[in-house]
Motif scaffolding. Structure first.
Motif, PDB file in Angstrom:
ATOM      1  N   SER A   1     -22.926  -3.228 -20.621  1.00  0.00           N
ATOM      2  CA  SER A   1     -23.672  -4.142 -19.767  1.00  0.00           C
ATOM      3  C   SER A   1     -24.833  -3.382 -19.149  1.00  0.00           C
ATOM      4  CB  SER A   1     -22.777  -4.697 -18.660  1.00  0.00           C
ATOM      5  OG  SER A   1     -23.562  -5.363 -17.698  1.00  0.00           O
TER       6      SER A   1
ATOM      7  N   ILE B   1     -26.824  -4.754 -16.980  1.00  0.00           N
ATOM      8  CA  ILE B   1     -26.864  -5.158 -15.568  1.00  0.00           C
ATOM      9  C   ILE B   1     -25.976  -4.257 -14.717  1.00  0.00           C
ATOM     10  CG2 ILE B   1     -26.172  -6.980 -13.960  1.00  0.00           C
ATOM     11  CD1 ILE B   1     -27.160  -8.995 -16.044  1.00  0.00           C
ATOM     12  N   TYR B   2     -24.764  -3.981 -15.183  1.00  0.00           N
ATOM     13  CA  TYR B   2     -23.827  -3.160 -14.412  1.00  0.00           C
ATOM     14  C   TYR B   2     -23.886  -1.680 -14.796  1.00  0.00           C
ATOM     15  CZ  TYR B   2     -22.004  -7.669 -13.074  1.00  0.00           C
ATOM     16  OH  TYR B   2     -21.895  -8.937 -12.590  1.00  0.00           O
TER      17      TYR B   2
ATOM     18  N   THR C   1     -18.937 -10.186 -18.986  1.00  0.00           N
ATOM     19  CA  THR C   1     -19.715 -11.323 -18.481  1.00  0.00           C
ATOM     20  C   THR C   1     -20.773 -10.802 -17.523  1.00  0.00           C
ATOM     21  OG1 THR C   1     -18.231 -11.753 -16.624  1.00  0.00           O
ATOM     22  CG2 THR C   1     -17.739 -12.879 -18.696  1.00  0.00           C
ATOM     23  N   GLU C   2     -21.992 -11.227 -17.730  1.00  0.00           N
ATOM     24  CA  GLU C   2     -23.104 -10.745 -16.912  1.00  0.00           C
ATOM     25  C   GLU C   2     -23.069 -11.337 -15.501  1.00  0.00           C
ATOM     26  OE1 GLU C   2     -25.121  -8.321 -17.843  1.00  0.00           O
ATOM     27  OE2 GLU C   2     -24.229  -8.212 -19.824  1.00  0.00           O
ATOM     28  N   SER C   3     -22.630 -12.575 -15.358  1.00  0.00           N
ATOM     29  CA  SER C   3     -22.692 -13.211 -14.039  1.00  0.00           C
ATOM     30  C   SER C   3     -21.568 -12.765 -13.101  1.00  0.00           C
ATOM     31  CB  SER C   3     -22.676 -14.727 -14.184  1.00  0.00           C
ATOM     32  OG  SER C   3     -21.526 -15.142 -14.884  1.00  0.00           O
ATOM     33  N   PHE C   4     -20.349 -12.602 -13.618  1.00  0.00           N
ATOM     34  CA  PHE C   4     -19.214 -12.258 -12.764  1.00  0.00           C
ATOM     35  C   PHE C   4     -18.769 -10.806 -12.899  1.00  0.00           C
ATOM     36  CE2 PHE C   4     -18.661 -16.864 -13.428  1.00  0.00           C
ATOM     37  CZ  PHE C   4     -18.763 -17.260 -12.117  1.00  0.00           C
ATOM     38  N   GLY C   5     -19.181 -10.125 -13.951  1.00  0.00           N
ATOM     39  CA  GLY C   5     -18.753  -8.756 -14.161  1.00  0.00           C
ATOM     40  C   GLY C   5     -17.319  -8.632 -14.631  1.00  0.00           C
TER      41      GLY C   5
END
Length: 135
Positions: free
Chosen positions: A69, A71-72, A110-114
């Motif tokens: 990810s 994002i994370y 998942t990008e939105s919830f991690g």
């Protein structure tokens, strides 16, 4: 056997070639490319010259699947002996290792919830937090 990675630098309009000893998995974010071998060598490649740095070596069993990810800033892998391993590739450190009761076939973050979704050969989906805790 050596493989080559061919990358086109659109800024310089030329092909950048690098020899790679082996690649079993390749993942991309908007700014990095991560490669991994089944035996556990994980490298990060950064443009524009695509010089690599070895991030870490995973020492348990063979890697069965990988995900990342952007994002994370994490890299996650499943191993054939049932471990889920989570690393921060941005900070270049190990986060967590979870011994599961199954082999992991596929991983999705998942990008939105991690959440880390792990699909097993018995058609089950197990969900973990971004830090590796079972939900």
């Amino acid at each position: 056997k050596n493989e080559k990675i061919h990358c086109i630098s659109f800024e310089r309009y030329k092909v950048v070639n690098n020899d790679i000893p082996a690649i079993d998995f390749i993942l991309c974010s908007s700014t990095e490319i991560i490669t991994a071998t089944e035996s556990g060598t994980v490298k990060i490649w950064t443009p524009p010259k695509f010089k690599h740095k070895t991030l870490f070596t995973i020492t348990n069993d063979l890697i069965s699947c990988v995900s990342m990810s952007g994002i994370y800033g994490i890299f996650v892998c499943g191993t054939n002996d049932g471990y889920l391993k989570i690393y921060s590739y941005k900070q270049r450190k190990f986060i967590n290792s979870v011994k599961t009761n199954f082999i992991i076939d596929k991983i999705l973050i998942t990008e939105s919830f991690g959440f880390i979704l792990c699909y097993t050969p018995s058609n089950e989906i197990n969900i973990f937090t971004i830090n590796g805790f079972f939900i």
